[in-house]
Motif scaffolding. Structure first.
Motif, PDB file in Angstrom:
ATOM      1  N   ALA A  65     -25.704  80.041  29.090  1.00 44.44           N
ATOM      2  CA  ALA A  65     -26.212  79.819  30.396  1.00 44.44           C
ATOM      3  C   ALA A  65     -25.004  79.143  31.399  1.00 44.44           C
ATOM      4  CB  ALA A  65     -27.389  79.030  30.422  1.00 44.44           C
ATOM      5  N   ASN A  66     -24.364  78.497  31.061  1.00 42.53           N
ATOM      6  CA  ASN A  66     -23.267  77.807  31.804  1.00 42.53           C
ATOM      7  C   ASN A  66     -22.184  76.991  30.682  1.00 42.53           C
ATOM      8  OD1 ASN A  66     -23.024  77.100  34.863  1.00 42.53           O
ATOM      9  ND2 ASN A  66     -22.632  74.878  33.827  1.00 42.53           N
ATOM     10  N   ILE A  67     -20.966  76.946  31.558  1.00 39.44           N
ATOM     11  CA  ILE A  67     -19.873  76.000  30.933  1.00 39.44           C
ATOM     12  C   ILE A  67     -19.493  75.015  31.808  1.00 39.44           C
ATOM     13  CG2 ILE A  67     -17.495  76.244  29.591  1.00 39.44           C
ATOM     14  CD1 ILE A  67     -18.252  79.154  29.442  1.00 39.44           C
ATOM     15  N   LYS A 219     -23.804  64.380  46.022  1.00 40.60           N
ATOM     16  CA  LYS A 219     -22.607  63.621  45.841  1.00 40.60           C
ATOM     17  C   LYS A 219     -22.386  63.531  44.285  1.00 40.60           C
ATOM     18  CE  LYS A 219     -21.995  59.641  47.956  1.00 40.60           C
ATOM     19  NZ  LYS A 219     -22.431  58.422  48.533  1.00 40.60           N
ATOM     20  N   GLY A 220     -21.065  63.964  43.940  1.00 42.42           N
ATOM     21  CA  GLY A 220     -20.858  64.033  42.435  1.00 42.42           C
ATOM     22  C   GLY A 220     -20.052  65.087  41.950  1.00 42.42           C
ATOM     23  N   ASN A 221     -18.938  64.880  41.393  1.00 44.07           N
ATOM     24  CA  ASN A 221     -17.862  66.095  40.915  1.00 44.07           C
ATOM     25  C   ASN A 221     -17.076  65.800  39.844  1.00 44.07           C
ATOM     26  OD1 ASN A 221     -16.243  64.342  41.974  1.00 44.07           O
ATOM     27  ND2 ASN A 221     -15.145  65.641  43.371  1.00 44.07           N
ATOM     28  N   ARG A 222     -17.880  64.996  38.741  1.00 45.11           N
ATOM     29  CA  ARG A 222     -16.999  64.664  37.404  1.00 45.11           C
ATOM     30  C   ARG A 222     -17.129  65.989  36.634  1.00 45.11           C
ATOM     31  NH1 ARG A 222     -18.114  60.198  32.829  1.00 45.11           N
ATOM     32  NH2 ARG A 222     -17.262  61.056  31.066  1.00 45.11           N
ATOM     33  N   PHE A 223     -18.324  66.859  36.664  1.00 48.55           N
ATOM     34  CA  PHE A 223     -18.222  68.320  35.937  1.00 48.55           C
ATOM     35  C   PHE A 223     -17.955  69.186  36.899  1.00 48.55           C
ATOM     36  CE2 PHE A 223     -20.238  65.244  33.023  1.00 48.55           C
ATOM     37  CZ  PHE A 223     -20.131  65.761  31.739  1.00 48.55           C
ATOM     38  N   ILE A 224     -17.141  70.538  36.292  1.00 49.74           N
ATOM     39  CA  ILE A 224     -16.729  71.437  37.188  1.00 49.74           C
ATOM     40  C   ILE A 224     -17.095  72.685  36.317  1.00 49.74           C
ATOM     41  CG2 ILE A 224     -15.042  72.945  38.119  1.00 49.74           C
ATOM     42  CD1 ILE A 224     -13.260  70.308  38.248  1.00 49.74           C
ATOM     43  N   ALA A 225     -18.317  73.548  36.952  1.00 53.61           N
ATOM     44  CA  ALA A 225     -18.580  74.653  36.310  1.00 53.61           C
ATOM     45  C   ALA A 225     -17.571  75.768  36.363  1.00 53.61           C
ATOM     46  CB  ALA A 225     -19.957  75.112  37.071  1.00 53.61           C
ATOM     47  N   LEU A 226     -17.525  76.341  35.155  1.00 53.78           N
ATOM     48  CA  LEU A 226     -16.328  77.547  35.184  1.00 53.78           C
ATOM     49  C   LEU A 226     -16.730  78.594  35.530  1.00 53.78           C
ATOM     50  CD1 LEU A 226     -14.589  76.499  31.734  1.00 53.78           C
ATOM     51  CD2 LEU A 226     -14.312  75.437  33.716  1.00 53.78           C
ATOM     52  N   LYS A 227     -15.885  79.422  36.145  1.00 53.85           N
ATOM     53  CA  LYS A 227     -16.455  80.695  36.624  1.00 53.85           C
ATOM     54  C   LYS A 227     -15.212  81.881  35.983  1.00 53.85           C
ATOM     55  CE  LYS A 227     -15.707  80.389  41.178  1.00 53.85           C
ATOM     56  NZ  LYS A 227     -15.702  80.768  42.440  1.00 53.85           N
ATOM     57  N   SER A 228     -15.656  83.033  35.884  1.00 54.85           N
ATOM     58  CA  SER A 228     -15.079  83.919  35.056  1.00 54.85           C
ATOM     59  C   SER A 228     -13.780  84.460  35.864  1.00 54.85           C
ATOM     60  CB  SER A 228     -15.794  85.501  35.152  1.00 54.85           C
ATOM     61  OG  SER A 228     -15.043  86.566  34.522  1.00 54.85           O
ATOM     62  N   SER A 229     -12.715  84.514  35.010  1.00 56.34           N
ATOM     63  CA  SER A 229     -11.381  85.060  35.807  1.00 56.34           C
ATOM     64  C   SER A 229     -11.377  86.353  35.919  1.00 56.34           C
ATOM     65  CB  SER A 229     -10.135  84.466  34.831  1.00 56.34           C
ATOM     66  OG  SER A 229     -10.339  83.303  34.622  1.00 56.34           O
ATOM     67  N   ILE A 230     -12.513  87.090  35.559  1.00 55.11           N
ATOM     68  CA  ILE A 230     -12.373  88.866  35.746  1.00 55.11           C
ATOM     69  C   ILE A 230     -13.335  89.110  36.803  1.00 55.11           C
ATOM     70  CG2 ILE A 230     -13.311  90.838  34.507  1.00 55.11           C
ATOM     71  CD1 ILE A 230     -12.101  89.453  32.116  1.00 55.11           C
ATOM     72  N   GLY A 232     -14.882  86.708  38.691  1.00 54.45           N
ATOM     73  CA  GLY A 232     -15.149  85.743  39.923  1.00 54.45           C
ATOM     74  C   GLY A 232     -16.461  85.054  40.191  1.00 54.45           C
ATOM     75  N   LYS A 233     -17.321  85.283  39.169  1.00 54.36           N
ATOM     76  CA  LYS A 233     -18.662  84.699  39.328  1.00 54.36           C
ATOM     77  C   LYS A 233     -19.114  83.919  37.934  1.00 54.36           C
ATOM     78  CE  LYS A 233     -21.974  87.746  40.543  1.00 54.36           C
ATOM     79  NZ  LYS A 233     -22.906  89.005  40.413  1.00 54.36           N
ATOM     80  N   TYR A 234     -20.031  83.173  38.083  1.00 50.70           N
ATOM     81  CA  TYR A 234     -20.464  82.188  37.134  1.00 50.70           C
ATOM     82  C   TYR A 234     -21.384  83.016  36.101  1.00 50.70           C
ATOM     83  CZ  TYR A 234     -18.957  78.676  40.310  1.00 50.70           C
ATOM     84  OH  TYR A 234     -18.150  77.771  41.146  1.00 50.70           O
ATOM     85  N   PRO A 235     -21.557  82.549  34.779  1.00 53.78           N
ATOM     86  CA  PRO A 235     -22.370  83.507  33.845  1.00 53.78           C
ATOM     87  C   PRO A 235     -23.609  83.775  34.220  1.00 53.78           C
ATOM     88  CG  PRO A 235     -21.022  81.526  32.779  1.00 53.78           C
ATOM     89  CD  PRO A 235     -21.049  81.282  34.453  1.00 53.78           C
ATOM     90  N   LEU A 236     -24.473  84.746  33.943  1.00 58.43           N
ATOM     91  CA  LEU A 236     -25.711  84.940  34.457  1.00 58.43           C
ATOM     92  C   LEU A 236     -26.895  84.067  34.423  1.00 58.43           C
ATOM     93  CD1 LEU A 236     -27.162  87.465  35.451  1.00 58.43           C
ATOM     94  CD2 LEU A 236     -27.685  88.127  33.075  1.00 58.43           C
ATOM     95  N   SER A 238     -26.098  80.787  34.560  1.00 65.35           N
ATOM     96  CA  SER A 238     -25.692  79.456  35.080  1.00 65.35           C
ATOM     97  C   SER A 238     -26.560  79.314  36.594  1.00 65.35           C
ATOM     98  CB  SER A 238     -24.523  79.618  35.704  1.00 65.35           C
ATOM     99  OG  SER A 238     -23.810  78.600  36.551  1.00 65.35           O
ATOM    100  N   TYR A 239     -26.571  77.835  36.779  1.00 66.83           N
ATOM    101  CA  TYR A 239     -27.186  77.229  37.823  1.00 66.83           C
ATOM    102  C   TYR A 239     -26.503  77.843  39.180  1.00 66.83           C
ATOM    103  CZ  TYR A 239     -23.965  73.575  37.791  1.00 66.83           C
ATOM    104  OH  TYR A 239     -22.735  72.819  38.072  1.00 66.83           O
ATOM    105  N   LYS A 240     -25.302  78.225  38.929  1.00 71.65           N
ATOM    106  CA  LYS A 240     -24.575  78.517  40.174  1.00 71.65           C
ATOM    107  C   LYS A 240     -24.230  79.920  40.193  1.00 71.65           C
ATOM    108  CE  LYS A 240     -21.209  74.800  40.635  1.00 71.65           C
ATOM    109  NZ  LYS A 240     -21.000  74.508  41.968  1.00 71.65           N
ATOM    110  N   ASN A 241     -25.016  80.766  39.342  1.00 63.45           N
ATOM    111  CA  ASN A 241     -24.929  82.348  39.646  1.00 63.45           C
ATOM    112  C   ASN A 241     -25.644  82.707  40.860  1.00 63.45           C
ATOM    113  OD1 ASN A 241     -26.159  85.118  38.812  1.00 63.45           O
ATOM    114  ND2 ASN A 241     -24.131  85.050  38.004  1.00 63.45           N
TER     115      ASN A 241
END
Length: 357
Positions: A65-67, A219-230, A232-236, A238-241
Motif C-alpha cells: 500500500a505504501n513505502i 507539520k512533520g517530514n521525518r518520513f518521505i513516501a516513495l513514488k515510482s520512478s516510472i 511518477g505516482k505513488y502505489p495504488l 497509498s494514502y498519497k495516491n
C-alpha cells in the motif's frame, strides 16, 4: 493481364491470406523465437533469483500500500493492506533492506500520521515506527473533547500548541463538522478538537486530507513516501495516491532510464477482437534490465502486447527509489509488480526489495 488472370491471382491471394491467418499464431511465435537473443535466455523471473554481481532481488509481501523512508535512521516502513481487510500491517526494514519488525494496525485505529510514523486511536497513540514501542500510550491530554471549551481560551491554547509542536496532524470527524488535532510535544502527543462547523474548515480537492484547516497545515517530514520512478505516482493503495493524476511519460527503450526493455517474446495469442475474431493481443514475456548502482539486473516478466509492429508491451512494473538527496547513503530500492489477472497469475505479484547480497 486478363480478367480471368486477375480473378485467379485474387483467389490465390485470398487463399494465402486464409492460410496465413490460420497459421498466424504459429508463424508469429516461431519468428519471435527465431529472433530471440541468446544472451537473454538466462534471465529469470523476479521471484526466481534475479540478481547482479553484488545485488539481489528478494520477494517481500503481497498487497503493498505504501513505502515510507525514514530520513533519520535510513530504515523503511512498508504498509500492506487488502481491500477485504479492515486493518493494515506495517513492516519495518532496516537501511540494508532486511525485515526486522512489524505492527498490526487493528480496527480500533482511526488515523495514521505517515509523516511521523504514528498510529492514533480514540484515546491512544502508538509511535512504534520511531521508538519500537508497540504499546498503546495515552494522550498527555485531550482538550475540547466535549466541544464545550471557552472559545477565547481555545484560540489561545490552540495557537500555543500549534506554534510549539514538533509535529502536527489532524483527522476529520465522522460527521465532517470538526477536526481532531494531534500535537507532538517532548512529553508525548496532545489531542484537541476544533469546534463544530468552524469557518476555517474547508475541503481542498488537491489536498491529501479529507478536510483542511485554513492557515494551519500539517507539520512533520521525518518520513518521505516513495513514488515510482516510472509512472511518477505513488502505489495504488497509498494514502498519497491520486487516481486523477496521469502517469508521467516513460520510454522503455531509452538507455538513460533505470529499467530498459530488451525484448518481447511472444508465447500465445491472448485475445481476439469481438465479432471479427481477428488477432488483437499477444501474451508473452518481456525481458528487462534494471540499472541499480551502476550494475545491471536482468529479468523477465509476463506482459501483454497489442498485435502490430509499433505497439509497446504493457509492463505492470514500478521502481521505487529514495530521493536523490539520500541515494548515496543507501543501496536499497523497491519493485512493485502488479500485473492484472487477465494475463494469468504466476504468483509473482507484490513488492520486492533490491539489496546487497
Amino acid at each position: 493481364m486478363t480478367k480471368k488472370n486477375i480473378l485467379i491471382a485474387l483467389a490465390i491471394f485470398i487463399i494465402l491470406i486464409i492460410i496465413y491467418m490460420a497459421k498466424f499464431t504459429v508463424i508469429n511465435i516461431a519468428l519471435s523465437n527465431l529472433s530471440f537473443p541468446d544472451q537473454l535466455k538466462h534471465y529469470p523471473y523476479l521471484n526466481q533469483g534475479a540478481q547482479s554481481e553484488n545485488f539481489e532481488v528478494d520477494y517481500l509481501f503481497y498487497d503493498p500500500a505504501n513505502i515510507d523512508y525514514d530520513t533519520e535512521t535510513g530504515s523503511f516502513i512498508i504498509t500492506t493492506a487488502h481491500v477485504n481487510q479492515d486493518f493494515e500491517v506495517y513492516h519495518k526494514l532496516d537501511a540494508n533492506g532486511n525485515s526486522i519488525d512489524s505492527l498490526v494496525n487493528d480496527s480500533s485505529a482511526i488515523h495514521t500520521f505517515h509523516n511521523e510514523g504514528v498510529v492514533f486511536g480514540e484515546d491512544y497513540f502508538i509511535d512504534w515506527s520511531t521508538s519500537g514501542n508497540k504499546n498503546r500510550q495515552p494522550f498527555i491530554d485531550f482538550l475540547n473533547q466535549d466541544f464545550k471549551m471557552d472559545e477565547k481560551a481555545w484560540e489561545e491554547i490552540f495557537e500555543t500548541n500549534y506554534k510549539n509542536a514538533l509535529a502536527v496532524t489532524y483527522k476529520t470527524a465522522a460527521d465532517w463538522h470538526s477536526l481532531t488535532f494531534y500535537f507532538k510535544t517532548s512529553k508525548g502527543w496532545l489531542a484537541m478538537n476544533t469546534f463544530k462547523n468552524d469557518d476555517r474548515i474547508y475541503q481542498d480537492m488537491g489536498s491529501e486530507n479529507e478536510l483542511d484547516f485554513k492557515g494551519y497545515p500539517i507539520k512533520g517530514n521525518r518520513f518521505i513516501a516513495l513514488k515510482s520512478s516510472i509512472t511518477g505516482k505513488y502505489p495504488l493503495l497509498s494514502y498519497k495516491n491520486q487516481n486523477n493524476v496521469e502517469n508521467q511519460p516513460y520510454n522503455w527503450t531509452d538507455p538513460k532510464n533505470p529499467v530498459i526493455l530488451k525484448y518481447f517474446k511472444k508465447e500465445n495469442l491472448q485475445g481476439r477482437a469481438p465479432y471479427t475474431g481477428l488477432p488483437q493481443t499477444w501474451g508473452g514475456d518481456v525481458y528487462l534490465t534494471l540499472k541499480h548502482k551502476s550494475q545491471l539486473i536482468g529479468f523477465k516478466e509476463i506482459a501483454l502486447k497489442a498485435v502490430g509492429f509499433s505497439s509497446e508491451p504493457k509492463i505492470n512494473l514500478d521502481l521505487y527509489q529514495v530521493p536523490k538527496a539520500f541515494e548515496n547513503k543507501l543501496d536499497v530500492a523497491f519493485i512493485i509488480l502488479s500485473y492484472g489477472t487477465n494475463i494469468g497469475d504466476r504468483g509473482g505479484n507484490g513488492i520486492y526489495v533490491i539489496k546487497k547480497k
